[in-house]
Design a protein around this motif. Structure first.
Motif, short mmCIF file in Angstrom:
data_model
loop_
_atom_site.label_atom_id
_atom_site.label_comp_id
_atom_site.label_asym_id
_atom_site.label_seq_id
_atom_site.Cartn_x
_atom_site.Cartn_y
_atom_site.Cartn_z
N ILE A 1 37.87 9.63 33.96
CA ILE A 1 38.90 10.62 34.28
C ILE A 1 38.30 11.80 35.04
CG2 ILE A 1 40.45 12.35 33.28
CD1 ILE A 1 40.98 10.23 31.03
N VAL A 2 37.18 12.33 34.55
CA VAL A 2 36.62 13.53 35.17
C VAL A 2 36.00 13.24 36.53
CG1 VAL A 2 34.27 13.55 34.18
CG2 VAL A 2 35.45 15.70 34.59
N THR A 3 35.48 12.03 36.73
CA THR A 3 34.85 11.71 38.01
C THR A 3 35.80 11.06 38.99
OG1 THR A 3 34.09 9.52 37.28
CG2 THR A 3 32.59 11.39 36.96
N GLY A 4 36.81 10.39 38.48
CA GLY A 4 37.70 9.64 39.35
C GLY A 4 37.06 8.35 39.84
N GLU A 5 35.96 7.96 39.21
CA GLU A 5 35.22 6.76 39.59
C GLU A 5 34.88 5.95 38.34
OE1 GLU A 5 31.78 7.74 41.99
OE2 GLU A 5 32.73 9.61 42.61
N ALA A 6 34.57 4.67 38.55
CA ALA A 6 34.16 3.81 37.43
C ALA A 6 32.66 3.95 37.22
CB ALA A 6 34.54 2.37 37.70
N ILE A 7 32.26 5.04 36.58
CA ILE A 7 30.84 5.34 36.34
C ILE A 7 30.42 4.67 35.03
CG2 ILE A 7 29.16 7.17 35.94
CD1 ILE A 7 30.28 7.22 38.77
N PRO A 8 29.37 3.84 35.04
CA PRO A 8 28.90 3.25 33.78
C PRO A 8 28.33 4.32 32.84
CG PRO A 8 27.94 2.12 35.68
CD PRO A 8 28.63 3.35 36.19
N VAL A 9 28.61 4.16 31.56
CA VAL A 9 28.09 5.08 30.54
C VAL A 9 27.18 4.29 29.60
CG1 VAL A 9 28.68 6.68 28.68
CG2 VAL A 9 30.17 6.49 30.68
N LYS A 10 25.96 4.79 29.43
CA LYS A 10 24.99 4.19 28.52
C LYS A 10 24.85 5.11 27.31
CE LYS A 10 22.35 2.17 32.30
NZ LYS A 10 21.04 2.13 32.96
N PHE A 11 24.52 4.52 26.16
CA PHE A 11 24.40 5.30 24.93
C PHE A 11 23.02 5.09 24.33
CE2 PHE A 11 28.86 4.53 25.59
CZ PHE A 11 29.43 5.76 25.30
N ASN A 12 22.38 6.20 23.96
CA ASN A 12 21.10 6.20 23.25
C ASN A 12 21.28 6.95 21.94
OD1 ASN A 12 19.71 4.88 25.31
ND2 ASN A 12 19.17 6.79 26.32
N THR A 13 20.43 6.65 20.98
CA THR A 13 20.51 7.37 19.71
C THR A 13 19.61 8.60 19.68
OG1 THR A 13 18.85 5.89 18.80
CG2 THR A 13 21.16 5.33 18.38
N SER A 14 18.70 8.71 20.64
CA SER A 14 17.83 9.89 20.69
C SER A 14 17.47 10.17 22.14
CB SER A 14 16.57 9.66 19.86
OG SER A 14 15.83 8.59 20.41
N GLY A 15 16.93 11.34 22.36
CA GLY A 15 16.54 11.73 23.71
C GLY A 15 17.56 12.67 24.33
N ASP A 16 17.52 12.75 25.64
CA ASP A 16 18.39 13.66 26.38
C ASP A 16 19.61 12.94 26.94
OD1 ASP A 16 16.66 15.82 26.01
OD2 ASP A 16 15.51 15.34 27.81
N SER A 17 20.68 13.68 27.12
CA SER A 17 21.83 13.18 27.85
C SER A 17 21.65 13.61 29.30
CB SER A 17 23.12 13.78 27.29
OG SER A 17 23.33 13.33 25.97
N TYR A 18 21.94 12.71 30.22
CA TYR A 18 21.69 13.02 31.64
C TYR A 18 22.49 12.08 32.53
CZ TYR A 18 18.62 8.96 31.33
OH TYR A 18 18.13 7.69 31.13
N THR A 19 22.48 12.40 33.82
CA THR A 19 23.05 11.52 34.82
C THR A 19 22.08 11.43 35.99
OG1 THR A 19 24.94 11.04 36.23
CG2 THR A 19 24.36 13.36 35.97
N ASP A 20 22.07 10.27 36.64
CA ASP A 20 21.29 10.11 37.85
C ASP A 20 22.21 10.07 39.07
OD1 ASP A 20 22.49 7.64 37.68
OD2 ASP A 20 20.63 6.49 37.50
#
Length: 103
Positions: free
Chosen positions: A54-73
């Protein structure tokens, strides 16, 4: 409805988002596994992915981790957060934040 009272998600997640029925369609009692509920986790992940879309208007894949940083490339969003009931709203906030970097 999400069990934690006072969450913002309770506004848009209605009672049927996670079907907590005690009986299945043929009337047999549903035995839920102890520990993490995979259907609930899948629902949370799907909802967070929808927010990014919704926020991007694109089909951006989302990955999930249990630790570490949240980020985008710029092509994917990685969320490192707990997806427990009480932590769902902050995880959505992280997803929206990272998605907005792509825009």
């Amino acid at each position: 409805m999400i069990k934690s009272a006072g969450t913002s998600s309770s506004f848009w997640l209605d009672n049927d988002f996670f079907n907590d029925d005690q009986y299945d369609m043929i009337g047999e009692e549903v035995v839920k596994p102890k520990g993490k509920d995979p259907m609930k986790l899948a629902g949370y992940r799907r909802a967070i992915g929808n927010f990014v879309r919704i926020v991007t208007g694109e089909a951006i894949p989302v990955k999930f981790n249990t630790s570490g940083d949240s980020y985008t490339d710029g092509k994917t969003v990685t969320i490192s957060a707990s997806l427990k009931d009480k932590d769902f709203d902050p995880a959505v906030g992280l997803a929206l934040h990272e998605g907005s970097h792509i825009k």
